[in-house]
Design a protein around this motif. Sequence first.
Motif, PDB file in Angstrom:
ATOM      1  N   LEU A 110       0.836  -1.196   0.000  1.00  0.00           N
ATOM      2  CA  LEU A 110       0.000   0.000   0.000  1.00  0.00           C
ATOM      3  C   LEU A 110       0.876   1.253   0.000  1.00  0.00           C
ATOM      4  CD1 LEU A 110      -2.736   1.403   0.103  1.00  0.00           C
ATOM      5  CD2 LEU A 110      -2.693   1.124   2.600  1.00  0.00           C
ATOM      6  N   GLU A 111       1.933   1.244   0.772  1.00  0.00           N
ATOM      7  CA  GLU A 111       2.847   2.395   0.788  1.00  0.00           C
ATOM      8  C   GLU A 111       3.495   2.585  -0.577  1.00  0.00           C
ATOM      9  OE1 GLU A 111       3.014   4.688   3.140  1.00  0.00           O
ATOM     10  OE2 GLU A 111       1.442   3.504   4.093  1.00  0.00           O
ATOM     11  N   GLU A 112       3.861   1.487  -1.237  1.00  0.00           N
ATOM     12  CA  GLU A 112       4.416   1.583  -2.593  1.00  0.00           C
ATOM     13  C   GLU A 112       3.368   2.171  -3.541  1.00  0.00           C
ATOM     14  OE1 GLU A 112       5.829  -2.200  -4.024  1.00  0.00           O
ATOM     15  OE2 GLU A 112       6.977  -2.555  -2.201  1.00  0.00           O
ATOM     16  N   LEU A 113       2.156   1.733  -3.377  1.00  0.00           N
ATOM     17  CA  LEU A 113       1.062   2.207  -4.226  1.00  0.00           C
ATOM     18  C   LEU A 113       0.859   3.710  -4.055  1.00  0.00           C
ATOM     19  CD1 LEU A 113      -1.316   1.214  -6.091  1.00  0.00           C
ATOM     20  CD2 LEU A 113      -2.688   1.196  -4.026  1.00  0.00           C
ATOM     21  N   LYS A 114       0.941   4.183  -2.815  1.00  0.00           N
ATOM     22  CA  LYS A 114       0.740   5.607  -2.550  1.00  0.00           C
ATOM     23  C   LYS A 114       1.777   6.464  -3.265  1.00  0.00           C
ATOM     24  CE  LYS A 114      -1.541   5.164   1.926  1.00  0.00           C
ATOM     25  NZ  LYS A 114      -1.420   5.371   3.372  1.00  0.00           N
ATOM     26  N   SER A 115       2.995   5.967  -3.367  1.00  0.00           N
ATOM     27  CA  SER A 115       4.053   6.770  -3.974  1.00  0.00           C
ATOM     28  C   SER A 115       4.275   6.444  -5.450  1.00  0.00           C
ATOM     29  CB  SER A 115       5.358   6.579  -3.193  1.00  0.00           C
ATOM     30  OG  SER A 115       5.780   5.236  -3.269  1.00  0.00           O
ATOM     31  N   ALA A 116       3.503   5.515  -5.996  1.00  0.00           N
ATOM     32  CA  ALA A 116       3.685   5.104  -7.390  1.00  0.00           C
ATOM     33  C   ALA A 116       3.178   6.147  -8.357  1.00  0.00           C
ATOM     34  CB  ALA A 116       2.959   3.785  -7.646  1.00  0.00           C
ATOM     35  N   GLY A 117       3.866   6.246  -9.452  1.00  0.00           N
ATOM     36  CA  GLY A 117       3.418   7.121 -10.532  1.00  0.00           C
ATOM     37  C   GLY A 117       2.301   6.461 -11.307  1.00  0.00           C
ATOM     38  N   ALA A 118       1.770   7.204 -12.245  1.00  0.00           N
ATOM     39  CA  ALA A 118       0.625   6.732 -13.023  1.00  0.00           C
ATOM     40  C   ALA A 118       0.944   5.468 -13.805  1.00  0.00           C
ATOM     41  CB  ALA A 118       0.142   7.829 -13.963  1.00  0.00           C
ATOM     42  N   SER A 119       2.154   5.356 -14.321  1.00  0.00           N
ATOM     43  CA  SER A 119       2.477   4.209 -15.174  1.00  0.00           C
ATOM     44  C   SER A 119       2.569   2.908 -14.381  1.00  0.00           C
ATOM     45  CB  SER A 119       3.788   4.460 -15.918  1.00  0.00           C
ATOM     46  OG  SER A 119       4.840   4.640 -14.997  1.00  0.00           O
ATOM     47  N   ALA A 120       3.025   2.973 -13.136  1.00  0.00           N
ATOM     48  CA  ALA A 120       3.188   1.748 -12.340  1.00  0.00           C
ATOM     49  C   ALA A 120       1.945   1.417 -11.523  1.00  0.00           C
ATOM     50  CB  ALA A 120       4.390   1.902 -11.407  1.00  0.00           C
ATOM     51  N   TRP A 121       1.013   2.340 -11.469  1.00  0.00           N
ATOM     52  CA  TRP A 121      -0.131   2.181 -10.588  1.00  0.00           C
ATOM     53  C   TRP A 121      -0.963   0.940 -10.897  1.00  0.00           C
ATOM     54  CZ3 TRP A 121      -5.563   2.605 -10.968  1.00  0.00           C
ATOM     55  CH2 TRP A 121      -6.209   2.674  -9.750  1.00  0.00           C
ATOM     56  N   ALA A 122      -1.226   0.667 -12.156  1.00  0.00           N
ATOM     57  CA  ALA A 122      -2.083  -0.476 -12.515  1.00  0.00           C
ATOM     58  C   ALA A 122      -1.448  -1.789 -12.084  1.00  0.00           C
ATOM     59  CB  ALA A 122      -2.358  -0.487 -14.016  1.00  0.00           C
ATOM     60  N   ASP A 123      -0.147  -1.931 -12.288  1.00  0.00           N
ATOM     61  CA  ASP A 123       0.537  -3.162 -11.872  1.00  0.00           C
ATOM     62  C   ASP A 123       0.497  -3.322 -10.358  1.00  0.00           C
ATOM     63  OD1 ASP A 123       1.157  -3.874 -14.483  1.00  0.00           O
ATOM     64  OD2 ASP A 123       3.101  -2.857 -14.437  1.00  0.00           O
ATOM     65  N   LEU A 124       0.757  -2.245  -9.644  1.00  0.00           N
ATOM     66  CA  LEU A 124       0.724  -2.309  -8.187  1.00  0.00           C
ATOM     67  C   LEU A 124      -0.684  -2.584  -7.678  1.00  0.00           C
ATOM     68  CD1 LEU A 124       3.179   0.566  -7.288  1.00  0.00           C
ATOM     69  CD2 LEU A 124       3.516  -1.864  -6.873  1.00  0.00           C
ATOM     70  N   GLN A 125      -1.684  -2.068  -8.367  1.00  0.00           N
ATOM     71  CA  GLN A 125      -3.068  -2.312  -7.970  1.00  0.00           C
ATOM     72  C   GLN A 125      -3.387  -3.806  -8.075  1.00  0.00           C
ATOM     73  OE1 GLN A 125      -6.015  -0.506 -10.495  1.00  0.00           O
ATOM     74  NE2 GLN A 125      -7.644  -0.792  -9.021  1.00  0.00           N
ATOM     75  N   ARG A 126      -2.967  -4.425  -9.167  1.00  0.00           N
ATOM     76  CA  ARG A 126      -3.213  -5.866  -9.316  1.00  0.00           C
ATOM     77  C   ARG A 126      -2.490  -6.644  -8.226  1.00  0.00           C
ATOM     78  NH1 ARG A 126      -3.137  -4.338 -14.711  1.00  0.00           N
ATOM     79  NH2 ARG A 126      -0.895  -4.614 -14.910  1.00  0.00           N
ATOM     80  N   GLY A 127      -1.249  -6.288  -7.946  1.00  0.00           N
ATOM     81  CA  GLY A 127      -0.487  -6.967  -6.894  1.00  0.00           C
ATOM     82  C   GLY A 127      -1.117  -6.782  -5.528  1.00  0.00           C
ATOM     83  N   MET A 128      -1.617  -5.583  -5.261  1.00  0.00           N
ATOM     84  CA  MET A 128      -2.261  -5.282  -3.985  1.00  0.00           C
ATOM     85  C   MET A 128      -3.532  -6.098  -3.833  1.00  0.00           C
ATOM     86  SD  MET A 128      -1.891  -3.076  -1.415  1.00  0.00           S
ATOM     87  CE  MET A 128      -2.453  -4.234  -0.202  1.00  0.00           C
ATOM     88  N   THR A 129      -4.310  -6.186  -4.882  1.00  0.00           N
ATOM     89  CA  THR A 129      -5.552  -6.959  -4.854  1.00  0.00           C
ATOM     90  C   THR A 129      -5.254  -8.436  -4.597  1.00  0.00           C
ATOM     91  OG1 THR A 129      -6.597  -5.381  -6.354  1.00  0.00           O
ATOM     92  CG2 THR A 129      -7.608  -7.555  -6.183  1.00  0.00           C
ATOM     93  N   ALA A 130      -4.235  -8.960  -5.245  1.00  0.00           N
ATOM     94  CA  ALA A 130      -3.848 -10.366  -5.046  1.00  0.00           C
ATOM     95  C   ALA A 130      -3.360 -10.601  -3.616  1.00  0.00           C
ATOM     96  CB  ALA A 130      -2.771 -10.759  -6.050  1.00  0.00           C
ATOM     97  N   ALA A 131      -2.589  -9.668  -3.076  1.00  0.00           N
ATOM     98  CA  ALA A 131      -2.076  -9.809  -1.710  1.00  0.00           C
ATOM     99  C   ALA A 131      -3.224  -9.814  -0.699  1.00  0.00           C
ATOM    100  CB  ALA A 131      -1.095  -8.685  -1.402  1.00  0.00           C
TER     101      ALA A 131
END
Length: 147
Positions: A110-131
């Motif tokens: 979640l902390e990574e997601l908060k600081s992620a830019g627009a391009s990485a956000w979708a990938d981090l969102q999928r990873g967060m949902t899976a976690a």
Amino acid sequence: MARMARLALLVAAVAFWSFSRQATAVEGNSSMTTERVQREAQDAVETTKESTVQRKEAFQRKIQEELDEMQAQIASLRAKTDQASAEARAKVQQMIADLEKKKEAARKRLEELKSAGASAWADLQRGMTAALEDLRRSYRKALSHLP
């Protein structure tokens, strides 16, 4: 996120095409029409960015709420272990330790997601949902070992 970028480009391209057609139809006013096309294309891009930011913030709030709820569920699970047999208690305590590790990993994501830019956000969102789904499954499994 790549899909959002493509969508923004598509919106800008359609706006540009539409307004460029209008520009060719209107003689002698081409500089005003070009400025209008550029302004409206920029507005479309800005609107897309704002929408993405709003969705990202809403997703972050939802995840934070789920992590807080999971913390309460883990505390409840820990309290219920007193009623279990010694064998079940040991097993559930190990599962609780695993849950805590997974919850902490999800919190870091979640902390990574908060600081992620627009391009990485979708990938981090999928990873967060899976976690989070993995965390929920582990919780249900641990709960199933209690009376």
